[in-house]
Design a protein around this motif. Structure first.
Motif, PDB file in Angstrom:
ATOM      1  N   ARG A  62       0.826  -1.209   0.000  1.00  0.00           N
ATOM      2  CA  ARG A  62       0.000   0.000   0.000  1.00  0.00           C
ATOM      3  C   ARG A  62       0.861   1.259   0.000  1.00  0.00           C
ATOM      4  N   GLN A  63       1.874   1.283   0.863  1.00  0.00           N
ATOM      5  CA  GLN A  63       2.679   2.492   0.983  1.00  0.00           C
ATOM      6  C   GLN A  63       3.658   2.650  -0.172  1.00  0.00           C
ATOM      7  N   ILE A  64       4.119   1.557  -0.763  1.00  0.00           N
ATOM      8  CA  ILE A  64       4.944   1.666  -1.974  1.00  0.00           C
ATOM      9  C   ILE A  64       4.171   2.406  -3.052  1.00  0.00           C
ATOM     10  N   GLY A  65       2.889   2.091  -3.187  1.00  0.00           N
ATOM     11  CA  GLY A  65       2.061   2.782  -4.164  1.00  0.00           C
ATOM     12  C   GLY A  65       1.981   4.270  -3.915  1.00  0.00           C
ATOM     13  N   HIS A  66       1.816   4.660  -2.665  1.00  0.00           N
ATOM     14  CA  HIS A  66       1.691   6.081  -2.338  1.00  0.00           C
ATOM     15  C   HIS A  66       3.016   6.824  -2.495  1.00  0.00           C
ATOM     16  N   PHE A  67       4.097   6.234  -2.010  1.00  0.00           N
ATOM     17  CA  PHE A  67       5.374   6.949  -1.982  1.00  0.00           C
ATOM     18  C   PHE A  67       6.060   7.003  -3.348  1.00  0.00           C
ATOM     19  N   PHE A  68       5.916   5.966  -4.152  1.00  0.00           N
ATOM     20  CA  PHE A  68       6.725   5.879  -5.366  1.00  0.00           C
ATOM     21  C   PHE A  68       5.954   6.023  -6.682  1.00  0.00           C
ATOM     22  N   PHE A  69       4.655   5.845  -6.659  1.00  0.00           N
ATOM     23  CA  PHE A  69       3.917   5.869  -7.918  1.00  0.00           C
ATOM     24  C   PHE A  69       2.862   6.968  -8.008  1.00  0.00           C
ATOM     25  N   GLU A  70       2.440   7.485  -6.878  1.00  0.00           N
ATOM     26  CA  GLU A  70       1.419   8.526  -6.914  1.00  0.00           C
ATOM     27  C   GLU A  70       2.060   9.875  -7.229  1.00  0.00           C
ATOM     28  N   PRO A  71       1.519  10.649  -8.202  1.00  0.00           N
ATOM     29  CA  PRO A  71       2.108  11.934  -8.566  1.00  0.00           C
ATOM     30  C   PRO A  71       2.129  12.903  -7.384  1.00  0.00           C
ATOM     31  N   LYS A  72       3.237  13.672  -7.306  1.00  0.00           N
ATOM     32  CA  LYS A  72       3.362  14.654  -6.225  1.00  0.00           C
ATOM     33  C   LYS A  72       3.317  16.090  -6.761  1.00  0.00           C
ATOM     34  N   ASP A  73       3.112  16.227  -8.071  1.00  0.00           N
ATOM     35  CA  ASP A  73       3.074  17.570  -8.640  1.00  0.00           C
ATOM     36  C   ASP A  73       1.664  18.157  -8.488  1.00  0.00           C
ATOM     37  N   TYR A  74       1.426  19.278  -9.128  1.00  0.00           N
ATOM     38  CA  TYR A  74       0.133  19.948  -8.978  1.00  0.00           C
ATOM     39  C   TYR A  74      -0.976  19.100  -9.578  1.00  0.00           C
ATOM     40  N   ASP A  75      -2.045  18.947  -8.833  1.00  0.00           N
ATOM     41  CA  ASP A  75      -3.181  18.117  -9.249  1.00  0.00           C
ATOM     42  C   ASP A  75      -4.171  19.004 -10.003  1.00  0.00           C
ATOM     43  N   VAL A  76      -4.098  18.958 -11.349  1.00  0.00           N
ATOM     44  CA  VAL A  76      -4.968  19.811 -12.158  1.00  0.00           C
ATOM     45  C   VAL A  76      -6.413  19.315 -12.137  1.00  0.00           C
ATOM     46  N   VAL A  77      -6.607  18.018 -11.886  1.00  0.00           N
ATOM     47  CA  VAL A  77      -7.960  17.469 -11.844  1.00  0.00           C
ATOM     48  C   VAL A  77      -8.746  18.081 -10.683  1.00  0.00           C
ATOM     49  N   ASN A  78      -8.096  18.156  -9.513  1.00  0.00           N
ATOM     50  CA  ASN A  78      -8.759  18.679  -8.319  1.00  0.00           C
ATOM     51  C   ASN A  78      -8.362  20.119  -7.997  1.00  0.00           C
ATOM     52  N   ASN A  79      -7.516  20.703  -8.854  1.00  0.00           N
ATOM     53  CA  ASN A  79      -7.062  22.076  -8.639  1.00  0.00           C
ATOM     54  C   ASN A  79      -6.468  22.231  -7.245  1.00  0.00           C
ATOM     55  N   ALA A  80      -5.508  21.348  -6.926  1.00  0.00           N
ATOM     56  CA  ALA A  80      -4.911  21.351  -5.590  1.00  0.00           C
ATOM     57  C   ALA A  80      -3.442  20.956  -5.677  1.00  0.00           C
ATOM     58  N   SER A  81      -2.628  21.600  -4.874  1.00  0.00           N
ATOM     59  CA  SER A  81      -1.217  21.242  -4.804  1.00  0.00           C
ATOM     60  C   SER A  81      -1.031  20.048  -3.866  1.00  0.00           C
ATOM     61  N   HIS A  82       0.110  19.396  -4.012  1.00  0.00           N
ATOM     62  CA  HIS A  82       0.427  18.278  -3.115  1.00  0.00           C
ATOM     63  C   HIS A  82       0.484  18.767  -1.670  1.00  0.00           C
ATOM     64  N   GLU A  83       1.032  19.954  -1.469  1.00  0.00           N
ATOM     65  CA  GLU A  83       1.149  20.513  -0.120  1.00  0.00           C
ATOM     66  C   GLU A  83      -0.223  20.751   0.498  1.00  0.00           C
ATOM     67  N   TYR A  84      -1.168  21.224  -0.304  1.00  0.00           N
ATOM     68  CA  TYR A  84      -2.523  21.454   0.203  1.00  0.00           C
ATOM     69  C   TYR A  84      -3.166  20.140   0.608  1.00  0.00           C
TER      70      TYR A  84
END
Length: 208
Positions: A62-84
């Motif tokens: 589960r955590q390998i998926g989150h840490f290594f494969f999930e995008p960390k850049d700006y989320d244009v779909v949800n109009n939200a930054s990773h930091e937000y």
């Protein structure tokens, strides 16, 4: 009860739309979900085996998926930054997960210095007994992590938010199979990321 179920729906939807864009992540969540359900069954007669499967297979995938494969850049779909997204995350965001996983990884160390773990265990006579002791420690770490964040949410937000989050975590394996059972086939088709979609009556902001 209606308010509780609605809050649960919102937390589930926000978790999916913010943190599960990658089909690889979704496929790994499917592996994790099946592993967690196996661990749930084993808990009734072999909690040690359940803890080993829960941490070494279910939690790791589960955590390998989150840490290594999930995008960390700006989320244009949800109009939200990773930091937000990290800031409004109800449960364990990536920073809190690092803390939890560090505690998990270091938790067997006290057995090296004191095989009785301050008198809790009989000294292990071999590798199998050592593994059993480690598994028991990991079981406590897992339950402690769930209880800690639940109670913390009682004070940071409210009791319902904490109880909803705990319910979501415990039932995530069932929900993940429902959501992500097609992910391996979608990967074989070359679909690396989920196409944007709207949930009926989806909330405009994350439940916080």
């Amino acid at each position: 009860m209606t308010g509780f179920l609605e809050a649960l729906r919102v937390q589930r939807w926000d978790d999916h739309r913010y943190y599960h864009h990658s089909r690889v992540n979704q496929a790994l969540h499917l592996v994790s979900a099946v592993s967690f359900l196996t661990a749930y069954v084993l808990m009734f007669w072999d909690p040690v085996a359940a803890a080993l499967i829960g941490w070494l297979v279910a939690m790791t995938s589960r955590q390998i998926g989150h840490f290594f494969f999930e995008p960390k850049d700006y989320d244009v779909v949800n109009n939200a930054s990773h930091e937000y997204k990290e800031e409004i995350k109800v449960g364990y965001n990536l920073k809190r997960k690092v803390v939890l996983l560090t505690i998990w990884a270091l938790s067997p160390l006290p057995l090296y210095f004191d095989p009785t773990l301050f008198g809790i265990f009989e000294p292990h006579a071999g590798a199998s007994e050592y593994i059993r002791h480690v598994a028991i420690i990991w079981l406590v770490v897992g339950l402690g992590g769930l209880l800690f964040r639940t109670v913390q949410l009682f004070f940071l937000q409210n009791v319902q938010t904490g109880l909803v989050w705990a319910t979501k975590i415990l039932t995530d394996p069932f929900h993940d199979i429902k959501l992500y059972h097609k992910a391996p086939l979608q990967l074989l088709r070359g679909e690396w990321f989920e196409a944007p979609e709207e949930e009926p009556d989806a909330p405009s902001e994350s439940y916080s």
